[in-house]
Design a protein around this motif. Structure first.
Motif, PDB file in Angstrom:
ATOM      1  N   LEU A  29       0.806  -1.221   0.000  1.00  0.00           N
ATOM      2  CA  LEU A  29       0.000   0.000   0.000  1.00  0.00           C
ATOM      3  C   LEU A  29       0.838   1.271   0.000  1.00  0.00           C
ATOM      4  O   LEU A  29       0.371   2.315  -0.448  1.00  0.00           O
ATOM      5  CB  LEU A  29      -0.950   0.006   1.200  1.00  0.00           C
ATOM      6  CG  LEU A  29      -2.035  -1.061   1.155  1.00  0.00           C
ATOM      7  CD1 LEU A  29      -2.778  -1.118   2.480  1.00  0.00           C
ATOM      8  CD2 LEU A  29      -2.992  -0.825   0.007  1.00  0.00           C
ATOM      9  N   THR A  30       2.062   1.204   0.499  1.00  0.00           N
ATOM     10  CA  THR A  30       2.911   2.404   0.531  1.00  0.00           C
ATOM     11  C   THR A  30       3.897   2.460  -0.626  1.00  0.00           C
ATOM     12  O   THR A  30       4.602   3.463  -0.776  1.00  0.00           O
ATOM     13  CB  THR A  30       3.671   2.502   1.866  1.00  0.00           C
ATOM     14  OG1 THR A  30       4.457   1.328   2.055  1.00  0.00           O
ATOM     15  CG2 THR A  30       2.700   2.668   3.030  1.00  0.00           C
ATOM     16  N   ARG A  31       3.922   1.443  -1.466  1.00  0.00           N
ATOM     17  CA  ARG A  31       4.803   1.453  -2.635  1.00  0.00           C
ATOM     18  C   ARG A  31       4.376   2.568  -3.582  1.00  0.00           C
ATOM     19  O   ARG A  31       3.211   2.696  -3.934  1.00  0.00           O
ATOM     20  CB  ARG A  31       4.718   0.103  -3.357  1.00  0.00           C
ATOM     21  CG  ARG A  31       5.671  -0.037  -4.516  1.00  0.00           C
ATOM     22  CD  ARG A  31       5.545  -1.376  -5.233  1.00  0.00           C
ATOM     23  NE  ARG A  31       5.396  -2.474  -4.301  1.00  0.00           N
ATOM     24  CZ  ARG A  31       4.530  -3.480  -4.457  1.00  0.00           C
ATOM     25  NH1 ARG A  31       3.722  -3.516  -5.487  1.00  0.00           N
ATOM     26  NH2 ARG A  31       4.453  -4.443  -3.576  1.00  0.00           N
ATOM     27  N   GLY A  32       5.315   3.413  -3.949  1.00  0.00           N
ATOM     28  CA  GLY A  32       5.027   4.485  -4.900  1.00  0.00           C
ATOM     29  C   GLY A  32       4.330   5.692  -4.305  1.00  0.00           C
ATOM     30  O   GLY A  32       3.858   6.552  -5.048  1.00  0.00           O
ATOM     31  N   VAL A  33       4.246   5.775  -2.970  1.00  0.00           N
ATOM     32  CA  VAL A  33       3.601   6.935  -2.352  1.00  0.00           C
ATOM     33  C   VAL A  33       4.438   8.177  -2.645  1.00  0.00           C
ATOM     34  O   VAL A  33       5.639   8.207  -2.420  1.00  0.00           O
ATOM     35  CB  VAL A  33       3.428   6.740  -0.827  1.00  0.00           C
ATOM     36  CG1 VAL A  33       3.017   8.044  -0.157  1.00  0.00           C
ATOM     37  CG2 VAL A  33       2.404   5.645  -0.554  1.00  0.00           C
ATOM     38  N   GLN A  34       3.773   9.190  -3.194  1.00  0.00           N
ATOM     39  CA  GLN A  34       4.451  10.433  -3.536  1.00  0.00           C
ATOM     40  C   GLN A  34       4.159  11.545  -2.539  1.00  0.00           C
ATOM     41  O   GLN A  34       4.916  12.503  -2.429  1.00  0.00           O
ATOM     42  CB  GLN A  34       4.025  10.865  -4.950  1.00  0.00           C
ATOM     43  CG  GLN A  34       4.404   9.846  -5.996  1.00  0.00           C
ATOM     44  CD  GLN A  34       3.751  10.123  -7.342  1.00  0.00           C
ATOM     45  OE1 GLN A  34       2.752  10.820  -7.436  1.00  0.00           O
ATOM     46  NE2 GLN A  34       4.321   9.548  -8.382  1.00  0.00           N
ATOM     47  N   LEU A  35       3.055  11.417  -1.817  1.00  0.00           N
ATOM     48  CA  LEU A  35       2.658  12.436  -0.856  1.00  0.00           C
ATOM     49  C   LEU A  35       1.895  11.767   0.271  1.00  0.00           C
ATOM     50  O   LEU A  35       1.031  10.924   0.028  1.00  0.00           O
ATOM     51  CB  LEU A  35       1.760  13.480  -1.537  1.00  0.00           C
ATOM     52  CG  LEU A  35       1.156  14.571  -0.654  1.00  0.00           C
ATOM     53  CD1 LEU A  35       2.257  15.498  -0.133  1.00  0.00           C
ATOM     54  CD2 LEU A  35       0.117  15.353  -1.423  1.00  0.00           C
TER      55      LEU A  35
END
Length: 126
Positions: A29-35
């Protein structure tokens, strides 16, 4: 692990909340979080929760985590802005149980006369 992404890539099947089927849902779920943004404390069905927003390229996720000694997710909203129709899935979790499930829960009950049906890969449908 990988079952959900295989279903999506090879068969075009999207499973709401399928990310929770992975052994480490936090990593998925946090993979690729940008903000990431902390919104504040809100009431979710009578439980005070921290409201957190995570935005990425393919997934915007809102999570409400219980305040106090049991920091468990109580509500989640999944937005997929890049998918056709921009689907949104919402789930409220009113009760958690960590008791081990009985093995019978996973025993299939297959009716007589039923056979296996294979999925067709994307693009091979009629």
């Amino acid at each position: 692990d990988g079952m959900v992404s295989k279903l999506e890539k090879e068969y075009g099947v999207s499973l709401p909340l399928g990310d929770f089927a992975e052994s480490d849902p936090h990593a998925v779920l946090t993979r690729g979080v940008q903000l990431a943004h902390y919104v504040g404390v809100h009431n979710v069905e009578g439980v005070f929760c921290h409201h957190i927003v995570l935005q990425g390229k393919d997934l915007d996720l809102q999570v409400w985590v219980e305040v106090g000694k049991k920091p468990l997710p109580r509500k989640l909203v999944f937005d997929y802005p890049t998918r056709t129709g921009q689907p949104q899935y919402t789930v409220s979790i009113t009760e958690w149980s960590f008791a081990a499930p009985k093995p019978a829960l996973f025993a299939p009950k297959i009716p007589k006369g039923v056979g296996k049906v294979d999925f067709l890969p994307i693009g091979e449908g009629r």
